[in-house]
Scaffold this motif. Structure first.
Motif, PDB file in Angstrom:
ATOM      1  N   THR A  11     -36.520 109.638  31.045  1.00 24.43           N
ATOM      2  CA  THR A  11     -36.710 108.262  30.576  1.00 24.43           C
ATOM      3  C   THR A  11     -35.655 107.310  31.120  1.00 24.43           C
ATOM      4  OG1 THR A  11     -35.493 108.857  28.565  1.00 24.43           O
ATOM      5  CG2 THR A  11     -37.904 108.957  28.467  1.00 24.43           C
ATOM      6  N   SER A  12     -34.593 107.847  31.713  1.00 26.44           N
ATOM      7  CA  SER A  12     -33.599 107.016  32.399  1.00 26.44           C
ATOM      8  C   SER A  12     -33.466 107.460  33.840  1.00 26.44           C
ATOM      9  CB  SER A  12     -32.242 107.102  31.694  1.00 26.44           C
ATOM     10  OG  SER A  12     -32.292 106.521  30.409  1.00 26.44           O
ATOM     11  N   GLY A  13     -34.577 107.894  34.417  1.00 25.04           N
ATOM     12  CA  GLY A  13     -34.580 108.318  35.800  1.00 25.04           C
ATOM     13  C   GLY A  13     -34.003 109.704  35.999  1.00 25.04           C
ATOM     14  N   ILE A  14     -33.755 110.039  37.262  1.00 24.16           N
ATOM     15  CA  ILE A  14     -33.181 111.337  37.590  1.00 24.16           C
ATOM     16  C   ILE A  14     -32.527 111.256  38.963  1.00 24.16           C
ATOM     17  CG2 ILE A  14     -35.375 112.159  38.553  1.00 24.16           C
ATOM     18  CD1 ILE A  14     -34.559 114.990  37.621  1.00 24.16           C
ATOM     19  N   SER A  15     -31.362 111.856  39.084  1.00 23.05           N
ATOM     20  CA  SER A  15     -30.668 111.981  40.362  1.00 23.05           C
ATOM     21  C   SER A  15     -30.182 113.415  40.470  1.00 23.05           C
ATOM     22  CB  SER A  15     -29.486 111.006  40.437  1.00 23.05           C
ATOM     23  OG  SER A  15     -28.514 111.327  39.456  1.00 23.05           O
ATOM     24  N   GLY A  16     -29.683 113.782  41.647  1.00 20.71           N
ATOM     25  CA  GLY A  16     -29.235 115.155  41.839  1.00 20.71           C
ATOM     26  C   GLY A  16     -28.122 115.549  40.910  1.00 20.71           C
ATOM     27  N   ASP A  17     -27.082 114.712  40.805  1.00 17.49           N
ATOM     28  CA  ASP A  17     -25.939 115.075  39.965  1.00 17.49           C
ATOM     29  C   ASP A  17     -26.300 115.069  38.486  1.00 17.49           C
ATOM     30  OD1 ASP A  17     -26.246 112.293  40.332  1.00 17.49           O
ATOM     31  OD2 ASP A  17     -24.224 111.917  39.601  1.00 17.49           O
ATOM     32  N   MET A  18     -27.182 114.151  38.068  1.00 11.76           N
ATOM     33  CA  MET A  18     -27.638 114.144  36.682  1.00 11.76           C
ATOM     34  C   MET A  18     -28.354 115.451  36.341  1.00 11.76           C
ATOM     35  SD  MET A  18     -29.237 110.288  36.433  1.00 11.76           S
ATOM     36  CE  MET A  18     -29.947 110.468  34.785  1.00 11.76           C
ATOM     37  N   ALA A  19     -29.202 115.914  37.270  1.00 10.39           N
ATOM     38  CA  ALA A  19     -29.972 117.128  37.025  1.00 10.39           C
ATOM     39  C   ALA A  19     -29.072 118.359  36.991  1.00 10.39           C
ATOM     40  CB  ALA A  19     -31.054 117.278  38.090  1.00 10.39           C
ATOM     41  N   VAL A  20     -28.092 118.434  37.881  1.00  8.13           N
ATOM     42  CA  VAL A  20     -27.156 119.564  37.856  1.00  8.13           C
ATOM     43  C   VAL A  20     -26.427 119.611  36.515  1.00  8.13           C
ATOM     44  CG1 VAL A  20     -25.069 120.560  38.865  1.00  8.13           C
ATOM     45  CG2 VAL A  20     -26.819 119.563  40.358  1.00  8.13           C
ATOM     46  N   ALA A  21     -25.928 118.470  36.075  1.00  7.29           N
ATOM     47  CA  ALA A  21     -25.199 118.415  34.810  1.00  7.29           C
ATOM     48  C   ALA A  21     -26.090 118.820  33.637  1.00  7.29           C
ATOM     49  CB  ALA A  21     -24.638 117.012  34.595  1.00  7.29           C
ATOM     50  N   ALA A  22     -27.326 118.333  33.630  1.00  4.73           N
ATOM     51  CA  ALA A  22     -28.243 118.656  32.535  1.00  4.73           C
ATOM     52  C   ALA A  22     -28.564 120.144  32.506  1.00  4.73           C
ATOM     53  CB  ALA A  22     -29.525 117.838  32.673  1.00  4.73           C
ATOM     54  N   LEU A  23     -28.771 120.754  33.676  1.00 10.15           N
ATOM     55  CA  LEU A  23     -29.067 122.185  33.732  1.00 10.15           C
ATOM     56  C   LEU A  23     -27.868 123.013  33.288  1.00 10.15           C
ATOM     57  CD1 LEU A  23     -31.070 122.441  37.093  1.00 10.15           C
ATOM     58  CD2 LEU A  23     -31.974 122.320  34.764  1.00 10.15           C
ATOM     59  N   LEU A  24     -26.661 122.592  33.682  1.00 13.75           N
ATOM     60  CA  LEU A  24     -25.461 123.290  33.215  1.00 13.75           C
ATOM     61  C   LEU A  24     -25.353 123.216  31.700  1.00 13.75           C
ATOM     62  CD1 LEU A  24     -22.791 122.191  35.851  1.00 13.75           C
ATOM     63  CD2 LEU A  24     -23.503 124.546  35.378  1.00 13.75           C
ATOM     64  N   ASP A  25     -25.582 122.030  31.157  1.00 16.40           N
ATOM     65  CA  ASP A  25     -25.474 121.836  29.711  1.00 16.40           C
ATOM     66  C   ASP A  25     -26.565 122.588  28.968  1.00 16.40           C
ATOM     67  OD1 ASP A  25     -23.834 120.677  27.773  1.00 16.40           O
ATOM     68  OD2 ASP A  25     -25.206 118.993  27.452  1.00 16.40           O
ATOM     69  N   ALA A  26     -27.684 122.848  29.658  1.00 22.24           N
ATOM     70  CA  ALA A  26     -28.801 123.567  29.033  1.00 22.24           C
ATOM     71  C   ALA A  26     -28.649 125.076  29.138  1.00 22.24           C
ATOM     72  CB  ALA A  26     -30.126 123.141  29.667  1.00 22.24           C
TER      73      ALA A  26
END
Length: 444
Positions: A11-26
């Motif tokens: 809902t606030s877009g997606i970028s490479g670094d955002m996705a890496v951080a989200a996957l780590l946090d998940a």
């Protein structure tokens, strides 16, 4: 059911670094990622994994920090939009973010300096050079395949956007070292989580323009539009000005997305919050959720269909034969009612109760074996009492009975007609005598 599905809420877009951080946090293993990053045969960068506050929410941050020789302005708001835009757009933003996060409080920071013999400088931007770096990086075959797939999707989009062969795509969006690190990190983290389904309903993107190596481009940038078009990814344009979806983010979604429609019911096993670097009014946060689909309880279908037709020129024997055929074909019930039709002709109304799946076969029987030229079809809801059929032992052998339970809990037992008639034929006894004896056997 799947216990390991991934839902990316963009809902606030997606970028490479955002996705890496989200996957780590998940839940992606940070040690596995760090081992892969250390093995990248390139120099001029280090990575930093930390906790940051984004819009009042604690998020994981994955940051690729470049040295002066390799530095680019991908997250620099003044470079992207100009000095005046930066002040106007972000005067009320309280994140106070910068590319290197000088004013953020970091927890559990991990810095990794990278300097290897096989240095690949940032001017090597072709897809072959990138694949060579990926091949020499320590990661699983699954992660390596995914990293190449992501870059291939970006390269294809850039090739289309700039009308050059894929082999000649040599520019920042594909070749910068931070993009290479982001994609390798994405592939390693995703492969480590190894979700069986990836749900991405849509991507939210901003509007306006953005400055890049090629000049001023409209948002969504050409590469993103080509990626979402080629991979049929729904896009929602927000009123916010800015680039919320980067080519790397869009390519990652295109590479891993399996489903657009979320399960109707699911539980959330783990939540990952990934922070973006750009400083927009809408905080750039990507939420990744590991979910488990809950199957809807199967309930008995309490709907039936009634087929109905009026017949005035078929004889009784013919109609009796049709009833036998319909019941043998699985109809729940078949009956005739006398009626008066057009021109006061006496006739019969045939009614057949059945399941939806039976309709084609039963209609075929009616059309073939009667004179009717039309059948009415109606859907009905019904109330059904719980029931079960079992056998009891009598002095004449086994007999089938049906047990029905009322809403009060009271049980009613009915000897089955076919069992009664079979015993009557074999013994010569009356129907009522056999019925009574079977009923008595149910209480033994």
């Amino acid at each position: 059911m799947d216990d390991n599905s991934l839902y990316l809420e963009c809902t606030s877009g997606i970028s490479g670094d955002m996705a890496v951080a989200a996957l780590l946090d998940a839940g992606a293993d940070q040690d596995v990622l760090e081992a892969a990053l250390k093995s990248i045969p390139a120099q001029g960068f280090k990575t930093e994994i930390s906790r940051v506050n984004k819009g009042g929410v604690s998020c994981c941050d994955f940051n690729v920090i470049l040295d002066a020789e390799h530095e680019n302005h991908d997250h620099d708001m003044e470079y992207l939009y100009g000095h005046e835009h930066s002040h106007e757009e972000h005067a009320h933003d309280h994140d106070h973010e910068h590319h290197h996060h000088e004013h953020e409080e970091h927890e559990h920071t991990h810095d990794h300096e990278h300097s290897h013999e096989h240095a690949h400088h940032h001017h090597h931007t072709g897809i072959r050079e990138i694949f060579s770096i990926i091949d020499k990086t320590n990661m699983t075959d699954g992660a390596r395949t995914l990293a190449k797939k992501i870059f291939d999707i970006i390269a294809q989009a850039e090739s289309t956007a700039h009308n050059v062969p894929v082999e000649e795509v040599h520019f920042h969006e594909v070749g910068a070292i931070d993009s290479i690190v982001d994609v390798i990190a994405l592939a390693v983290c995703f492969d480590n989580l190894h979700p069986t389904h990836v749900y991405v309903p849509h991507l939210c993107e901003g509007t306006g323009t953005v400055r890049c190596q090629h000049g001023i481009l409209p948002v969504p940038v050409p590469a993103v539009t080509h990626i979402v078009a080629a991979h049929n990814i729904p896009l929602e344009l927000m009123e916010e000005h800015g680039e919320f979806v980067t080519p790397t983010g869009a390519a990652f979604v295109a590479a891993v997305r399996t489903d657009a429609q979320l399960p109707r019911h699911f539980t959330i096993n783990k939540i990952g919050m990934g922070a973006g670097k750009r400083n927009y009014r809408r905080p750039s946060i990507l939420r990744a959720m590991m979910i488990h689909e809950i199957a809807e309880p199967k309930t008995e279908d309490n709907t039936v269909y009634k087929l109905e037709t009026n017949i005035d020129d078929s004889n009784g024997e013919q109609l009796g034969y049709v009833m036998d055929l319909l019941l043998k074909a699985g109809a729940f019930d078949v009956h005739y009612m006398p009626c008066f039709m057009k021109k006061n002709r006496p006739g019969y109304m045939l009614s057949v109760v059945c399941d939806k799946s039976m309709i084609p076969e039963l209609e075929h029987i009616i059309f073939k074996n009667t004179t009717t030229i039309g059948i009415r079809r109606m859907k009905y809801e019904r109330s059904i009492l719980p029931r079960k059929t079992y056998t009891v032992q009598t002095i004449w052998g086994e007999a089938a009975v049906k047990e029905v339970i009322l809403d009060t809990g009271e049980k009613r037992i009915y000897p089955e007609y076919e069992s009664i008639v079979k015993i009557c034929r074999e013994t010569g006894l009356s129907y009522s005598k056999v019925y009574t004896e079977i009923f008595k056997a149910t209480s033994v």
